[in-house]
Write an enzyme that holds these catalytic residues in place. Structure first.
Site, PDB file in Angstrom:
ATOM      1  N   ASP A  64       0.683  -1.070  -0.212  1.00  0.00           N
ATOM      2  CA  ASP A  64       0.037   0.060   0.041  1.00  0.00           C
ATOM      3  C   ASP A  64       0.851   1.087  -0.002  1.00  0.00           C
ATOM      4  O   ASP A  64       1.993   1.090   0.299  1.00  0.00           O
ATOM      5  CB  ASP A  64      -1.042   0.086   1.184  1.00  0.00           C
ATOM      6  CG  ASP A  64      -1.913  -1.006   1.095  1.00  0.00           C
ATOM      7  OD1 ASP A  64      -2.626  -1.223   0.135  1.00  0.00           O
ATOM      8  OD2 ASP A  64      -2.412  -1.389   2.279  1.00  0.00           O
ATOM      9  N   ASP A  99      -6.834  -1.213  -4.972  1.00  0.00           N
ATOM     10  CA  ASP A  99      -7.981  -0.544  -3.967  1.00  0.00           C
ATOM     11  C   ASP A  99      -8.834   0.535  -4.895  1.00  0.00           C
ATOM     12  O   ASP A  99     -10.127   0.400  -4.754  1.00  0.00           O
ATOM     13  CB  ASP A  99      -7.568  -0.121  -2.662  1.00  0.00           C
ATOM     14  CG  ASP A  99      -6.695  -1.008  -1.916  1.00  0.00           C
ATOM     15  OD1 ASP A  99      -6.926  -2.339  -2.333  1.00  0.00           O
ATOM     16  OD2 ASP A  99      -5.748  -0.737  -1.133  1.00  0.00           O
TER      17      ASP A  99
END
Length: 147
Positions: A108, A122
């Site tokens: 991330d 995402d």
């Protein structure tokens, strides 16, 4: 092709960040608003269910495979919006799933400081869900109007 494009874009961005930064390192883009922060997420959304491989690998594999089969089977009867929605969700899901299987974690990187850190996959999953919702809402409205 869209699914493959989403996966490639996601992994390219993750590769650049992971190869140039150390885990936990953060680079301010707009100080105190937006940073690029390298996080190794070993759980699901917001790091939930860490270590629960059945929920993190087996179920997503089954869901993505089912969605791809339905996408190829139903795509001629769906709208372009629905096709895009399913392709975005599958591409994003597959991008994160590949990370989980290959590395044991998802990379991330987008950090807005008021929300958990997230990645390109995402974003595509969320946009896909939004398109899916729009398609369902507008198709229901169209059905009622046509009656």
């Amino acid at each position: 092709m869209i699914v493959i494009g989403v996966v490639l874009l996601d992994h390219l961005v993750k590769y650049v960040v992971a190869s140039q930064m150390a885990p936990g390192e953060s680079i301010p883009v707009f100080s105190e608003i937006f940073h690029i922060t390298y996080v190794q997420n070993r759980g699901a959304a917001f790091s939930m269910m860490e270590g629960q491989w059945i929920f993190l690998i087996v179920l997503p594999c089954a869901a993505i495979l089912t969605a791809l089969i339905i996408l190829f089977w139903k795509r001629k009867s769906w709208s372009i919006c629905m096709d895009l929605a399913i392709a975005f969700i599958c591409g994003g899901g597959l991008g994160n799933l590949i990370d989980r299987i290959w590395q044991g974690y998802v990379v991330d990187l987008f950090d807005f400081r008021v929300f958990p850190v997230f990645n390109i996959a995402d974003i595509f999953i969320c946009v896909g869900c939004g398109l899916l919702l729009l398609d369902v809402l507008f198709s229901e409205r169209k059905k009622k109007h046509d009656e």
